[in-house]
Design a protein around this motif. Structure first.
Motif, PDB file in Angstrom:
ATOM      1  N   ALA A 229       0.815  -1.212   0.000  1.00  0.00           N
ATOM      2  CA  ALA A 229       0.000   0.000   0.000  1.00  0.00           C
ATOM      3  C   ALA A 229       0.851   1.266   0.000  1.00  0.00           C
ATOM      4  CB  ALA A 229      -0.936   0.004   1.201  1.00  0.00           C
ATOM      5  N   ALA A 230       2.130   1.155   0.318  1.00  0.00           N
ATOM      6  CA  ALA A 230       3.019   2.321   0.354  1.00  0.00           C
ATOM      7  C   ALA A 230       3.339   2.836  -1.046  1.00  0.00           C
ATOM      8  CB  ALA A 230       4.308   1.988   1.083  1.00  0.00           C
ATOM      9  N   GLY A 231       3.022   2.045  -2.054  1.00  0.00           N
ATOM     10  CA  GLY A 231       3.268   2.483  -3.421  1.00  0.00           C
ATOM     11  C   GLY A 231       4.470   1.795  -4.034  1.00  0.00           C
ATOM     12  N   TYR A 232       4.974   2.391  -5.080  1.00  0.00           N
ATOM     13  CA  TYR A 232       6.074   1.802  -5.837  1.00  0.00           C
ATOM     14  C   TYR A 232       6.854   2.908  -6.517  1.00  0.00           C
ATOM     15  CZ  TYR A 232       2.547   2.520  -9.446  1.00  0.00           C
ATOM     16  OH  TYR A 232       1.594   3.077 -10.264  1.00  0.00           O
ATOM     17  N   PHE A 233       8.053   2.582  -6.969  1.00  0.00           N
ATOM     18  CA  PHE A 233       8.797   3.528  -7.795  1.00  0.00           C
ATOM     19  C   PHE A 233       8.973   2.905  -9.166  1.00  0.00           C
ATOM     20  CE2 PHE A 233      12.365   1.096  -6.041  1.00  0.00           C
ATOM     21  CZ  PHE A 233      13.185   0.942  -7.143  1.00  0.00           C
ATOM     22  N   THR A 234       9.159   3.752 -10.150  1.00  0.00           N
ATOM     23  CA  THR A 234       9.286   3.265 -11.517  1.00  0.00           C
ATOM     24  C   THR A 234      10.637   3.640 -12.106  1.00  0.00           C
ATOM     25  OG1 THR A 234       8.274   5.268 -12.431  1.00  0.00           O
ATOM     26  CG2 THR A 234       6.800   3.409 -11.961  1.00  0.00           C
ATOM     27  N   ALA A 235      11.016   2.902 -13.123  1.00  0.00           N
ATOM     28  CA  ALA A 235      12.248   3.166 -13.867  1.00  0.00           C
ATOM     29  C   ALA A 235      11.939   2.970 -15.350  1.00  0.00           C
ATOM     30  CB  ALA A 235      13.347   2.207 -13.432  1.00  0.00           C
ATOM     31  N   THR A 236      12.576   3.752 -16.175  1.00  0.00           N
ATOM     32  CA  THR A 236      12.436   3.567 -17.613  1.00  0.00           C
ATOM     33  C   THR A 236      13.138   2.273 -18.009  1.00  0.00           C
ATOM     34  OG1 THR A 236      14.496   4.707 -18.177  1.00  0.00           O
ATOM     35  CG2 THR A 236      12.491   6.080 -17.992  1.00  0.00           C
ATOM     36  N   GLY A 237      12.918   1.834 -19.222  1.00  0.00           N
ATOM     37  CA  GLY A 237      13.596   0.633 -19.698  1.00  0.00           C
ATOM     38  C   GLY A 237      15.106   0.772 -19.659  1.00  0.00           C
ATOM     39  N   THR A 238      15.602   1.938 -20.029  1.00  0.00           N
ATOM     40  CA  THR A 238      17.047   2.191 -20.015  1.00  0.00           C
ATOM     41  C   THR A 238      17.593   2.156 -18.588  1.00  0.00           C
ATOM     42  OG1 THR A 238      16.872   3.522 -22.011  1.00  0.00           O
ATOM     43  CG2 THR A 238      18.845   3.843 -20.666  1.00  0.00           C
ATOM     44  N   GLN A 239      16.891   2.803 -17.672  1.00  0.00           N
ATOM     45  CA  GLN A 239      17.320   2.805 -16.272  1.00  0.00           C
ATOM     46  C   GLN A 239      17.305   1.396 -15.693  1.00  0.00           C
ATOM     47  OE1 GLN A 239      14.289   5.502 -14.987  1.00  0.00           O
ATOM     48  NE2 GLN A 239      15.704   7.244 -14.845  1.00  0.00           N
ATOM     49  N   TRP A 240      16.244   0.644 -15.982  1.00  0.00           N
ATOM     50  CA  TRP A 240      16.128  -0.712 -15.452  1.00  0.00           C
ATOM     51  C   TRP A 240      17.240  -1.596 -15.989  1.00  0.00           C
ATOM     52  CZ3 TRP A 240      14.232  -2.520 -11.312  1.00  0.00           C
ATOM     53  CH2 TRP A 240      14.031  -3.880 -11.146  1.00  0.00           C
ATOM     54  N   SER A 241      17.540  -1.487 -17.273  1.00  0.00           N
ATOM     55  CA  SER A 241      18.622  -2.280 -17.875  1.00  0.00           C
ATOM     56  C   SER A 241      19.964  -1.953 -17.230  1.00  0.00           C
ATOM     57  CB  SER A 241      18.695  -2.028 -19.380  1.00  0.00           C
ATOM     58  OG  SER A 241      17.553  -2.553 -20.009  1.00  0.00           O
ATOM     59  N   ALA A 242      20.207  -0.663 -16.966  1.00  0.00           N
ATOM     60  CA  ALA A 242      21.454  -0.262 -16.321  1.00  0.00           C
ATOM     61  C   ALA A 242      21.533  -0.826 -14.905  1.00  0.00           C
ATOM     62  CB  ALA A 242      21.575   1.262 -16.289  1.00  0.00           C
ATOM     63  N   PHE A 243      20.425  -0.803 -14.173  1.00  0.00           N
ATOM     64  CA  PHE A 243      20.393  -1.347 -12.820  1.00  0.00           C
ATOM     65  C   PHE A 243      20.656  -2.848 -12.837  1.00  0.00           C
ATOM     66  CE2 PHE A 243      17.769  -3.448  -9.539  1.00  0.00           C
ATOM     67  CZ  PHE A 243      18.478  -3.037  -8.420  1.00  0.00           C
ATOM     68  N   ILE A 244      19.974  -3.583 -13.693  1.00  0.00           N
ATOM     69  CA  ILE A 244      20.161  -5.035 -13.777  1.00  0.00           C
ATOM     70  C   ILE A 244      21.607  -5.366 -14.169  1.00  0.00           C
ATOM     71  CG2 ILE A 244      19.483  -7.139 -15.025  1.00  0.00           C
ATOM     72  CD1 ILE A 244      17.472  -6.146 -12.905  1.00  0.00           C
ATOM     73  N   GLY A 245      22.167  -4.598 -15.094  1.00  0.00           N
ATOM     74  CA  GLY A 245      23.562  -4.797 -15.476  1.00  0.00           C
ATOM     75  C   GLY A 245      24.510  -4.605 -14.305  1.00  0.00           C
ATOM     76  N   ALA A 246      24.249  -3.594 -13.487  1.00  0.00           N
ATOM     77  CA  ALA A 246      25.080  -3.335 -12.312  1.00  0.00           C
ATOM     78  C   ALA A 246      24.956  -4.447 -11.287  1.00  0.00           C
ATOM     79  CB  ALA A 246      24.690  -1.985 -11.686  1.00  0.00           C
ATOM     80  N   VAL A 247      23.741  -4.972 -11.100  1.00  0.00           N
ATOM     81  CA  VAL A 247      23.550  -6.099 -10.172  1.00  0.00           C
ATOM     82  C   VAL A 247      24.328  -7.315 -10.655  1.00  0.00           C
ATOM     83  CG1 VAL A 247      21.854  -7.749  -9.274  1.00  0.00           C
ATOM     84  CG2 VAL A 247      21.306  -5.308  -9.317  1.00  0.00           C
ATOM     85  N   LYS A 248      24.202  -7.618 -11.933  1.00  0.00           N
ATOM     86  CA  LYS A 248      24.881  -8.791 -12.483  1.00  0.00           C
ATOM     87  C   LYS A 248      26.410  -8.631 -12.449  1.00  0.00           C
ATOM     88  CE  LYS A 248      21.184 -10.411 -15.454  1.00  0.00           C
ATOM     89  NZ  LYS A 248      20.748 -10.679 -16.835  1.00  0.00           N
ATOM     90  N   ALA A 249      26.888  -7.393 -12.509  1.00  0.00           N
ATOM     91  CA  ALA A 249      28.327  -7.132 -12.443  1.00  0.00           C
ATOM     92  C   ALA A 249      28.830  -7.036 -11.008  1.00  0.00           C
ATOM     93  CB  ALA A 249      28.650  -5.848 -13.207  1.00  0.00           C
ATOM     94  N   ASP A 250      27.922  -7.257 -10.036  1.00  0.00           N
ATOM     95  CA  ASP A 250      28.260  -7.231  -8.617  1.00  0.00           C
ATOM     96  C   ASP A 250      28.826  -5.886  -8.180  1.00  0.00           C
ATOM     97  OD1 ASP A 250      28.281  -8.433  -6.093  1.00  0.00           O
ATOM     98  OD2 ASP A 250      30.350  -9.070  -6.305  1.00  0.00           O
ATOM     99  N   ARG A 251      28.217  -4.800  -8.656  1.00  0.00           N
ATOM    100  CA  ARG A 251      28.692  -3.466  -8.305  1.00  0.00           C
ATOM    101  C   ARG A 251      28.059  -2.931  -7.009  1.00  0.00           C
ATOM    102  NH1 ARG A 251      28.096  -0.950 -14.010  1.00  0.00           N
ATOM    103  NH2 ARG A 251      26.906   0.542 -12.831  1.00  0.00           N
ATOM    104  N   PHE A 252      27.182  -3.700  -6.391  1.00  0.00           N
ATOM    105  CA  PHE A 252      26.568  -3.295  -5.120  1.00  0.00           C
ATOM    106  C   PHE A 252      27.115  -4.199  -4.029  1.00  0.00           C
ATOM    107  CE2 PHE A 252      23.445  -2.280  -8.415  1.00  0.00           C
ATOM    108  CZ  PHE A 252      23.266  -0.917  -8.168  1.00  0.00           C
ATOM    109  N   HIS A 253      27.560  -3.597  -2.963  1.00  0.00           N
ATOM    110  CA  HIS A 253      28.127  -4.359  -1.852  1.00  0.00           C
ATOM    111  C   HIS A 253      27.413  -3.955  -0.573  1.00  0.00           C
ATOM    112  CE1 HIS A 253      31.290  -5.743  -4.495  1.00  0.00           C
ATOM    113  NE2 HIS A 253      31.429  -4.492  -4.887  1.00  0.00           N
ATOM    114  N   GLY A 254      27.023  -4.945   0.214  1.00  0.00           N
ATOM    115  CA  GLY A 254      26.249  -4.708   1.445  1.00  0.00           C
ATOM    116  C   GLY A 254      27.040  -4.381   2.632  1.00  0.00           C
TER     117      GLY A 254
END
Length: 66
Positions: free
Chosen positions: A41-66
């Motif tokens: 119920a809090a809602g959602y955020f959106t990304a364009t196709g280009t933004q989403w592709s860049a995000f997925i690419g970064a995840v797959k390249a392991d560019r995010f560290h916890g």
């Protein structure tokens, strides 16, 4: 004026079946929407196709560290 399309086809990662801390991704036609499964119920955020592709690419390249 652009017509806003509500996200559809919400899905949760198959890797998060046994956990309650996950997000869902929905299709917006030209991109993606993301929401918290515990508080939809809090809602959602959106990304364009280009933004989403860049995000997925970064995840797959392991560019995010916890």
């Amino acid at each position: 004026m652009a017509v806003r399309r509500e996200p559809g086809n919400w899905r949760k990662s198959s890797r998060s079946v046994n956990t309650s801390t996950c997000v869902e991704v929905g299709s917006t036609g030209g991109g993606a929407a993301v929401r918290d499964t515990k508080d939809r119920a809090a809602g959602y955020f959106t990304a364009t196709g280009t933004q989403w592709s860049a995000f997925i690419g970064a995840v797959k390249a392991d560019r995010f560290h916890g």
